[in-house]
Design an enzyme around this catalytic site. Structure first.
Site, PDB file in Angstrom:
ATOM      1  N   HIS A 103       1.159  -1.436  -0.037  1.00 40.86           N
ATOM      2  CA  HIS A 103       0.203   0.583   0.245  1.00 40.86           C
ATOM      3  C   HIS A 103       0.877   1.475  -0.624  1.00 40.86           C
ATOM      4  CE1 HIS A 103       1.210   0.121   4.336  1.00 40.86           C
ATOM      5  NE2 HIS A 103       0.677   1.124   4.261  1.00 40.86           N
ATOM      6  N   ASP A 105       0.822   5.121   2.028  1.00 41.39           N
ATOM      7  CA  ASP A 105       0.187   5.989   2.576  1.00 41.39           C
ATOM      8  C   ASP A 105      -0.962   7.255   2.786  1.00 41.39           C
ATOM      9  OD1 ASP A 105       0.997   3.990   4.690  1.00 41.39           O
ATOM     10  OD2 ASP A 105       2.846   5.127   4.519  1.00 41.39           O
ATOM     11  N   HIS A 260       5.013   0.535   0.069  1.00 43.32           N
ATOM     12  CA  HIS A 260       5.511  -0.753   1.187  1.00 43.32           C
ATOM     13  C   HIS A 260       4.639  -1.598   2.027  1.00 43.32           C
ATOM     14  CE1 HIS A 260       3.482   2.404   3.201  1.00 43.32           C
ATOM     15  NE2 HIS A 260       4.219   1.671   4.526  1.00 43.32           N
ATOM     16  N   ARG A 276       5.797   6.671  13.540  1.00 40.97           N
ATOM     17  CA  ARG A 276       5.891   7.647  12.494  1.00 40.97           C
ATOM     18  C   ARG A 276       5.343   9.385  12.368  1.00 40.97           C
ATOM     19  NH1 ARG A 276       1.359   5.251   8.342  1.00 40.97           N
ATOM     20  NH2 ARG A 276       0.432   6.608   8.814  1.00 40.97           N
TER      21      ARG A 276
END
Ligand code: SIN
Length: 285
Positions: A103, A105, A260, A276
């Site tokens: 996917h 983000d 990723h 993150r």
């Protein structure tokens, strides 16, 4: 500060050596890092014992940060999204199943994420090897390698990127439900199937097994087959880089030109904790 950029020699990925991200960077050093990032699409720094504030300060130089902290996450700054398998008081402290599918983000948002930066606070290890690698794929390299006839076919096509589809495909519950609740006002978006990178102008395939639900205007079977073909083009081994994490790594990836997928090869008893930060992207059209 003198830094060195060491390309992986693969389609994407480079290590940046010599930077101390606990300190504010001078403009020249930051410009070198920024150039390396947009050239190599994934960059990483080893041995950075950063605080959340350091991570926020450094990554905010790339652009406005999205506030993604979830209600179910512990007390962290609003810009920090916790990825972790750790359970405290019977509750997951972060997103424990992020990255089960390939996917990119925030694809389901009208302004999809531009950059993600993940910092390893705790990395599972067994028999002298760290586990829980993250795989990255260059969707610009994947686009470049397409035959001209396919490039022509893709011109002007747009696709629906859907959080709901992602949730269904991953059997999502727990933290994913919270992410969905947070995204509810905006759970899907239409983006070009081939994006032109807003900074370096490279064309990138914007299609993933996780989020791409359908191609606008195509019959269902044709749409499904084309998504499957392009998604597997993106993740061909020659377009990938696998990051083997060490504690105190900071890895940054370009959410336009890469996708990723995490590796779940560690038992629940071994803690993995990542923080993150996310740079907001521009609308795609
Ligand atoms: C993600 O998909 O954002 C997280 C990847 C990882 O935890 O390896």
């Amino acid at each position: 500060m003198t830094i060195q950029v060491k390309p992986s020699g693969l389609a994407l990925g480079a290590e940046v050596v010599g930077a101390d991200l606990t300190q504010p960077l001078d403009d020249a050093t930051f410009a070198q890092i920024r150039d390396a990032f947009y050239k190599h699409e994934v960059i990483y720094f080893r041995g950075q014992t950063l605080s959340d504030e350091d991570q926020i300060r450094f990554t905010a130089r790339f652009g406005e940060l999205r506030k993604l902290k979830l209600a179910s996450q512990p007390q962290v700054d609003p810009e920090i999204f916790v990825v972790s398998n750790i359970v405290k008081d019977g509750k997951h402290i972060g997103s424990y199943d992020a990255g089960t599918l390939w996917h990119t983000d925030g694809a389901y948002l009208a302004k999809p994420h531009a950059i993600s930066a993940l910092r390893a606070l705790e990395v599972p290890a067994q028999a002298g090897r760290t586990l829980g690698d993250t795989n990255f794929a260059s969707t610009s390299a994947a686009y470049d390698a397409l035959p001209q006839s396919m490039k022509k076919r893709l011109e002007g096509l747009q696709a629906v990127q859907s959080f709901a589809q992602h949730l269904v495909k991953t059997g999502g519950g727990g933290v994913k439900k919270d992410v969905y609740a947070a995204a509810k006002a905006d759970p899907e978006a239409i983006h070009p199937l081939v994006r032109v990178h807003p900074v370096n102008g490279r064309k990138c395939l914007y299609v993933t097994e996780g989020y791409t639900a359908r191609i606008v205007g195509l019959p269902e079977d044709e749409s499904r087959d084309l998504i499957a073909e392009l998604a597997s083009q993106c993740t061909r081994p020659e377009f990938t880089y696998r990051h083997n994490w060490q504690q105190h790594d900071l890895v940054m990836w370009d959410d336009c030109s890469t996708q990723h997928k995490a590796t779940f090869d560690y038992p629940a008893s071994l803690p993995r904790l990542m923080h993150r930060t996310t740079v907001v992207g521009a609308p795609t059209s």
